[in-house]
Design an enzyme around this catalytic site. Structure first.
Site, PDB file in Angstrom:
ATOM      1  N   HIS A   1     -87.544  24.621-124.360  1.00 14.73           N
ATOM      2  CA  HIS A   1     -88.614  25.034-125.271  1.00 14.73           C
ATOM      3  C   HIS A   1     -88.052  25.674-126.540  1.00 14.73           C
ATOM      4  O   HIS A   1     -88.800  26.041-127.443  1.00 14.73           O
ATOM      5  CB  HIS A   1     -89.581  26.003-124.575  1.00 14.73           C
ATOM      6  CG  HIS A   1     -88.950  27.278-124.115  1.00 14.73           C
ATOM      7  ND1 HIS A   1     -88.817  28.376-124.931  1.00 14.73           N
ATOM      8  CD2 HIS A   1     -88.416  27.627-122.927  1.00 14.73           C
ATOM      9  CE1 HIS A   1     -88.242  29.352-124.264  1.00 14.73           C
ATOM     10  NE2 HIS A   1     -87.977  28.923-123.043  1.00 14.73           N
TER      11      HIS A   1
ATOM     12  N   GLY B   1     -78.372  23.521-102.229  1.00 14.84           N
ATOM     13  CA  GLY B   1     -77.082  23.561-101.561  1.00 14.84           C
ATOM     14  C   GLY B   1     -76.110  24.462-102.293  1.00 14.84           C
ATOM     15  O   GLY B   1     -76.426  25.007-103.348  1.00 14.84           O
TER      16      GLY B   1
ATOM     17  N   SER C   1     -73.725  25.375-104.785  1.00 14.33           N
ATOM     18  CA  SER C   1     -73.405  24.634-106.017  1.00 14.33           C
ATOM     19  C   SER C   1     -73.438  25.536-107.242  1.00 14.33           C
ATOM     20  O   SER C   1     -74.491  25.724-107.842  1.00 14.33           O
ATOM     21  CB  SER C   1     -74.399  23.484-106.198  1.00 14.33           C
ATOM     22  OG  SER C   1     -75.736  23.938-105.979  1.00 14.33           O
TER      23      SER C   1
ATOM     24  N   ALA D   1     -73.095  26.100-111.004  1.00 16.19           N
ATOM     25  CA  ALA D   1     -73.232  25.208-112.153  1.00 16.19           C
ATOM     26  C   ALA D   1     -71.898  25.015-112.866  1.00 16.19           C
ATOM     27  O   ALA D   1     -71.582  23.907-113.326  1.00 16.19           O
ATOM     28  CB  ALA D   1     -74.273  25.765-113.121  1.00 16.19           C
TER      29      ALA D   1
ATOM     30  N   LYS E   1     -81.420  33.068 -99.570  1.00 18.78           N
ATOM     31  CA  LYS E   1     -80.008  33.470 -99.644  1.00 18.78           C
ATOM     32  C   LYS E   1     -79.756  34.336-100.876  1.00 18.78           C
ATOM     33  O   LYS E   1     -78.796  35.123-100.904  1.00 18.78           O
ATOM     34  CB  LYS E   1     -79.099  32.242 -99.625  1.00 18.78           C
ATOM     35  CG  LYS E   1     -79.345  31.203-100.717  1.00 18.78           C
ATOM     36  CD  LYS E   1     -78.632  31.502-102.008  1.00 18.78           C
ATOM     37  CE  LYS E   1     -79.024  30.501-103.073  1.00 18.78           C
ATOM     38  NZ  LYS E   1     -78.426  30.793-104.387  1.00 18.78           N
TER      39      LYS E   1
ATOM     40  N   ASP F   1     -74.839  27.773 -98.773  1.00 22.32           N
ATOM     41  CA  ASP F   1     -75.275  28.479 -99.972  1.00 22.32           C
ATOM     42  C   ASP F   1     -75.039  29.983 -99.857  1.00 22.32           C
ATOM     43  O   ASP F   1     -74.747  30.654-100.848  1.00 22.32           O
ATOM     44  CB  ASP F   1     -76.765  28.194-100.216  1.00 22.32           C
ATOM     45  CG  ASP F   1     -77.066  27.987-101.698  1.00 22.32           C
ATOM     46  OD1 ASP F   1     -76.175  28.230-102.524  1.00 22.32           O
ATOM     47  OD2 ASP F   1     -78.199  27.593-102.024  1.00 22.32           O
TER      48      ASP F   1
ATOM     49  N   SER G   1     -71.955  33.775-109.208  1.00 21.81           N
ATOM     50  CA  SER G   1     -73.337  33.972-108.778  1.00 21.81           C
ATOM     51  C   SER G   1     -73.998  35.081-109.585  1.00 21.81           C
ATOM     52  O   SER G   1     -73.555  36.233-109.552  1.00 21.81           O
ATOM     53  CB  SER G   1     -73.376  34.324-107.286  1.00 21.81           C
ATOM     54  OG  SER G   1     -74.627  34.877-106.933  1.00 21.81           O
TER      55      SER G   1
ATOM     56  N   ASN H   1     -76.874  36.376-108.938  1.00 22.52           N
ATOM     57  CA  ASN H   1     -77.461  37.325-108.002  1.00 22.52           C
ATOM     58  C   ASN H   1     -76.396  38.315-107.519  1.00 22.52           C
ATOM     59  O   ASN H   1     -76.661  39.522-107.419  1.00 22.52           O
ATOM     60  CB  ASN H   1     -78.089  36.587-106.817  1.00 22.52           C
ATOM     61  CG  ASN H   1     -79.369  35.871-107.209  1.00 22.52           C
ATOM     62  OD1 ASN H   1     -80.417  36.481-107.341  1.00 22.52           O
ATOM     63  ND2 ASN H   1     -79.272  34.563-107.429  1.00 22.52           N
TER      64      ASN H   1
END
Length: 345
Positions: A32, A136, A138, A140, A191, A244, A254, A256
């Site tokens: 956007h 799964g 992964s 990026a 997770k 994961d 990660s 998180n």
């Protein structure tokens, strides 16, 4: 050349666009933000989210209707909080019926609905059975570098799952199929809660013993809740479950984990989210999972402890003390009933 639209030009959407481009598809990456689209088209870069050179087959769009025109598949990779808005707009822009796949890992608080349910609610032409989920272990960053990665695609409609498998699979991106959408989506979403906890543990200076316990007991919580909602417990032993959990709880890639790490070091949630600059799905999912646990009468002490840290301003170290001083139990009591049920036939 077959056309595929990817809605969401963050790190994960960009990485999956690279997989699709490597497979020979004409990829339309929607954002956007006009300035972001111009950077992708002019420089073949998306520097804020992924530091790799993008294939020329990826063209960015900031107008949704143009991005999805005549595509055979649409991959939705926007944050959970944006799913309803994007899908409602998408429903009004579509004039054909491409396959819908999503790769968003979250649960909507209040409604407690999974992403596939949100999509089917907002898109009149699609039933829940039509949707495919990709999930799964992964990161990026690694997918963008073509490092070996394995994921699962799941749909009630086995033909749609097989279509998604063929769409993505290549020599560096292996794809399995499943029909347990509930388990695959919940594994990918829940997770993130445990990853926040792992980051907090590291931020507090605790060691590998604490993290191993957190991951293992976190898996028990995820499985208990998932089984109560109709998922197969065995799904949580697969890629979107244990796989994961490992990748998200043990890596600085990660977001998180990174958010939890800052919380463990004493930062407040608002400051952490501002510093991250990207969606931290585990925060919203913690709120949703706590509601789920209450509704299903499922014991989730780690999730409830994280809820106290995130939304009740409780000191993380005090939460750890509470967890360590809970009543004595037999370890296998938590999972044995579900495993017996799942394997009984």
């Amino acid at each position: 050349m077959q056309k595929v639209a990817v809605l969401g030009a963050g790190s994960w959407g960009t990485a999956l666009s690279i997989v699709l481009a490597d497979n020979g598809y004409d990829v339309r990456l929607w954002t956007h933000r006009r300035q972001q689209a111009e950077e992708i088209n002019s420089n073949s870069t998306n520097e804020k989210y992924l530091q790799v050179k993008l294939p020329k087959q990826i063209q960015a769009y900031y107008e949704l209707e143009k991005a999805v025109a005549d595509v055979s598949a649409i991959l939705i990779v926007v944050p959970t909080k944006a799913i309803r808005e994007v899908c409602s707009e998408l429903s009004n822009k579509l004039h054909h019926h491409p396959t819908i796949i999503h790769a968003t890992k979250g649960i909507e608080p209040e409604s407690l609905k999974r992403v596939s349910q949100l999509i089917s609610e907002e898109m009149d032409a699609y039933n829940y059975d039509d949707i495919v989920v990709l999930s799964g272990p992964s990161h990026a960053e690694e997918v963008g570098e073509r490092q070996p990665t394995t994921v699962t695609v799941s749909s009630v409609n086995e033909q749609n799952a097989a279509f998604a498998q063929d769409l993505f699979i290549n020599e560096s991106f292996r794809v399995y199929t499943s029909t347990d959408m509930v388990g695959i989506e919940l594994g990918g979403a829940l997770k993130n809660i445990i990853a926040l906890g792992a980051g907090i543990s590291d931020g507090l200076g605790y060691g590998d013993n604490a993290k191993a316990a957190l991951i293992t007991r976190g898996l028990a919580e995820i499985t208990r809740l998932g089984a109560s909602l109709g998922a197969s417990p065995l799904s949580f032993l697969g890629l979107p479950g244990v796989g994961d959990l490992i990748v998200t709880c043990t890596s600085t890639h990660s977001r998180n984990w990174r958010a939890g790490n800052l919380l463990g070091k004493g930062y407040k949630l608002g400051d952490v989210l501002e510093q991250m600059g990207m969606a931290v799905e585990g925060v919203r999912t913690t709120k949703a999972a706590s509601q789920f646990a209450h509704q299903q009468q499922i014991e989730m002490p780690i999730t409830n402890g994280l809820h106290k840290v995130l939304f009740e301003d409780m000191n993380p170290r005090d939460v750890v003390d509470q967890l360590m001083n809970r009543n004595k139990r037999e370890e296998m009591d938590d999972l044995s009933a579900f495993i017996r049920t799942d394997c009984s036939d």
